[in-house]
Scaffold this motif. Structure first.
Motif, PDB file in Angstrom:
ATOM      1  N   VAL A 171       0.770  -1.078   0.094  1.00 22.38           N
ATOM      2  CA  VAL A 171      -0.002  -0.090   0.022  1.00 22.38           C
ATOM      3  C   VAL A 171       0.893   1.362   0.007  1.00 22.38           C
ATOM      4  N   ASP A 172       0.798   1.854  -1.206  1.00 24.40           N
ATOM      5  CA  ASP A 172       1.296   3.379  -1.159  1.00 24.40           C
ATOM      6  C   ASP A 172       0.308   4.558  -0.504  1.00 24.40           C
ATOM      7  N   VAL A 173       0.728   5.109   0.565  1.00 23.27           N
ATOM      8  CA  VAL A 173      -0.225   6.027   1.029  1.00 23.27           C
ATOM      9  C   VAL A 173       0.307   7.448   0.528  1.00 23.27           C
ATOM     10  N   LEU A 174      -0.816   8.326  -0.013  1.00 22.07           N
ATOM     11  CA  LEU A 174      -0.345   9.593  -0.543  1.00 22.07           C
ATOM     12  C   LEU A 174      -1.214  10.479   0.269  1.00 22.07           C
ATOM     13  N   MET A 175      -0.484  11.660   0.828  1.00 24.51           N
ATOM     14  CA  MET A 175      -1.353  12.481   1.821  1.00 24.51           C
ATOM     15  C   MET A 175      -1.246  14.032   1.407  1.00 24.51           C
ATOM     16  N   THR A 176      -2.182  14.756   1.431  1.00 25.56           N
ATOM     17  CA  THR A 176      -2.197  16.128   1.210  1.00 25.56           C
ATOM     18  C   THR A 176      -1.872  16.809   2.343  1.00 25.56           C
ATOM     19  N   PRO A 177      -1.359  17.946   2.166  1.00 25.44           N
ATOM     20  CA  PRO A 177      -0.767  18.776   3.462  1.00 25.44           C
ATOM     21  C   PRO A 177      -1.657  18.832   4.518  1.00 25.44           C
ATOM     22  N   ASN A 178      -3.066  19.118   4.055  1.00 22.98           N
ATOM     23  CA  ASN A 178      -4.237  19.033   4.926  1.00 22.98           C
ATOM     24  C   ASN A 178      -4.687  17.831   5.440  1.00 22.98           C
ATOM     25  N   ALA A 179      -4.494  16.674   4.790  1.00 22.38           N
ATOM     26  CA  ALA A 179      -4.740  15.321   5.554  1.00 22.38           C
ATOM     27  C   ALA A 179      -3.810  15.137   6.735  1.00 22.38           C
ATOM     28  N   GLN A 180      -2.486  15.836   6.819  1.00 23.35           N
ATOM     29  CA  GLN A 180      -1.715  15.419   7.833  1.00 23.35           C
ATOM     30  C   GLN A 180      -2.177  16.223   8.981  1.00 23.35           C
ATOM     31  N   LYS A 181      -3.169  17.156   8.857  1.00 23.45           N
ATOM     32  CA  LYS A 181      -3.673  17.958  10.047  1.00 23.45           C
ATOM     33  C   LYS A 181      -4.605  16.798  10.737  1.00 23.45           C
ATOM     34  N   PHE A 182      -5.176  15.781  10.226  1.00 23.84           N
ATOM     35  CA  PHE A 182      -5.950  15.160  10.850  1.00 23.84           C
ATOM     36  C   PHE A 182      -5.461  13.826  11.402  1.00 23.84           C
ATOM     37  N   VAL A 183      -4.471  13.036  10.455  1.00 28.72           N
ATOM     38  CA  VAL A 183      -3.822  11.961  11.034  1.00 28.72           C
ATOM     39  C   VAL A 183      -2.332  12.157  10.539  1.00 28.72           C
ATOM     40  N   GLY A 184      -1.478  11.671  11.275  1.00 27.66           N
ATOM     41  CA  GLY A 184       0.012  11.963  11.166  1.00 27.66           C
ATOM     42  C   GLY A 184       0.404  10.923   9.830  1.00 27.66           C
ATOM     43  N   GLU A 185       1.610  11.362   9.215  1.00 29.32           N
ATOM     44  CA  GLU A 185       2.104  10.555   8.311  1.00 29.32           C
ATOM     45  C   GLU A 185       2.744   9.305   9.010  1.00 29.32           C
ATOM     46  N   ALA A 186       3.211   9.521  10.328  1.00 29.65           N
ATOM     47  CA  ALA A 186       3.783   8.116  10.900  1.00 29.65           C
ATOM     48  C   ALA A 186       2.752   7.144  11.171  1.00 29.65           C
ATOM     49  N   THR A 187       1.694   7.656  11.319  1.00 22.61           N
ATOM     50  CA  THR A 187       0.687   6.492  11.518  1.00 22.61           C
ATOM     51  C   THR A 187       0.367   5.335  10.277  1.00 22.61           C
ATOM     52  N   PHE A 188       0.167   6.342   9.106  1.00 19.77           N
ATOM     53  CA  PHE A 188       0.205   5.381   7.931  1.00 19.77           C
ATOM     54  C   PHE A 188       1.402   4.645   7.580  1.00 19.77           C
ATOM     55  N   GLN A 189       2.636   5.276   7.886  1.00 15.49           N
ATOM     56  CA  GLN A 189       3.723   4.709   7.608  1.00 15.49           C
ATOM     57  C   GLN A 189       4.011   3.196   8.322  1.00 15.49           C
ATOM     58  N   ALA A 190       3.267   3.453   9.541  1.00 12.65           N
ATOM     59  CA  ALA A 190       3.763   2.257  10.552  1.00 12.65           C
ATOM     60  C   ALA A 190       2.455   1.283  10.022  1.00 12.65           C
ATOM     61  N   LEU A 191       1.306   1.641   9.679  1.00 15.14           N
ATOM     62  CA  LEU A 191       0.273   0.647   9.449  1.00 15.14           C
ATOM     63  C   LEU A 191       0.694   0.014   7.940  1.00 15.14           C
ATOM     64  N   SER A 192       1.248   0.916   6.931  1.00 12.31           N
ATOM     65  CA  SER A 192       1.659   0.279   5.526  1.00 12.31           C
ATOM     66  C   SER A 192       2.944  -0.325   5.643  1.00 12.31           C
ATOM     67  N   GLY A 193       3.738   0.089   6.498  1.00  7.13           N
ATOM     68  CA  GLY A 193       5.079  -0.467   6.486  1.00  7.13           C
ATOM     69  C   GLY A 193       5.825   0.028   5.514  1.00  7.13           C
ATOM     70  N   ARG A 194       5.367   1.161   4.896  1.00  6.15           N
ATOM     71  CA  ARG A 194       6.125   1.756   3.536  1.00  6.15           C
ATOM     72  C   ARG A 194       6.403   3.190   3.854  1.00  6.15           C
ATOM     73  N   PRO A 195       7.024   3.871   3.130  1.00  6.09           N
ATOM     74  CA  PRO A 195       7.217   5.153   3.148  1.00  6.09           C
ATOM     75  C   PRO A 195       5.906   5.963   2.542  1.00  6.09           C
ATOM     76  N   VAL A 196       5.440   7.019   3.187  1.00  8.78           N
ATOM     77  CA  VAL A 196       4.262   7.663   2.686  1.00  8.78           C
ATOM     78  C   VAL A 196       4.631   8.880   2.091  1.00  8.78           C
TER      79      VAL A 196
END
Ligand SMILES: Cc1cc2nc3c(=O)[nH]c(=O)nc-3n(C[C@H](O)[C@H](O)[C@H](O)COP(=O)(O)O)c2cc1C
Length: 196
Positions: A47-72
């Motif tokens: 899973v490649d997670v792509l986030m807008t800057p505003n998405a990062q105000k709701f959930v941190g990049e680190a959360t998706f990185q940990a859940l996907s095991g891949r860079p976000v």
């Protein structure tokens, strides 16, 4: 057991090794997508997670990185080699792209070919009608009822995007109506339905 609690010795499931992009935008329902990413990853998807800057105000990049095991991917300028941009590399390898929650703003950008962030840039790097591109809009009922929202969604559907319609119910802003992001199970079902 692997780090996600699944048994690696079991037979590979339908998600095993599948390359799925999840675009997360700045909507209150971004938290629900954590579960989607976790379930996909547990199923063996890459899973490649792509986030807008505003998405990062709701959930941190680190959360998706940990859940996907891949860079976000959050910034199109990230990456060591400008001659090999990350969003192009991701666009080339994806087998399905789901944008969830898809904000009114990002829907407008996608409909009008405005490519200012990693989601719209990656989507623009996918030739039309090659892989399933799915939108799961989520916004309050007033935003959902705007003519511009409905017009932009129609444009995107005419361009081949699939839309998972929002649920009707109580919203974070204490109003009731259409616009709730469907539950993770519905999003996972949409992915498996279209990941042929
Ligand atoms: C607390 C809060 C909640 C928001 N929730 C939503 C939402 O659920 N859906 C939406 O379309 N916009 C929502 N917005 C507005 C978006 O964050 C805003 O339009 C932003 O520009 C979206 O950027 P993006 O599409 O690049 O992620 C919210 C804004 C705030 C401050």
């Amino acid at each position: 057991m692997n780090q996600h609690g699944s048994n690696s010795s079991s037979r590979p499931g339908p998600l095993q090794g599948r390359r799925i992009g999840i675009g997360v935008t700045g909507g209150i329902a971004a938290y629900k997508v954590c579960h989607v990413v976790s379930q996909l990853t547990q199923g063996g998807a890459l899973v490649d997670v792509l986030m807008t800057p505003n998405a990062q105000k709701f959930v941190g990049e680190a959360t998706f990185q940990a859940l996907s095991g891949r860079p976000v991917l959050c910034d199109p300028w990230e990456g060591p080699d400008p001659s090999d941009p990350q969003h192009i590399r991701i666009a080339r390898r994806l087998e399905l792209l789901l944008v969830a929650p898809a904000s009114m703003n990002t829907i407008g950008r996608l409909a009008h070919g405005i490519t200012e962030d990693v989601i719209t840039l990656t989507a623009a790097g996918i030739p039309p009608h090659t892989i399933p591109r799915i939108l799961a809009p989520s916004m309050n009922a007033a935003m959902w009822s705007q003519a511009s929202t409905q017009r932009n969604l129609q444009v995107l559907q005419d361009d081949g995007w699939l839309v998972v319609p929002p649920d009707d119910g109580m919203q974070a802003c204490q109003t009731t109506g259409p616009g709730r992001l469907p539950e993770p199970e519905t999003l996972l079902q949409a992915i498996s339905d279209h990941l042929t």
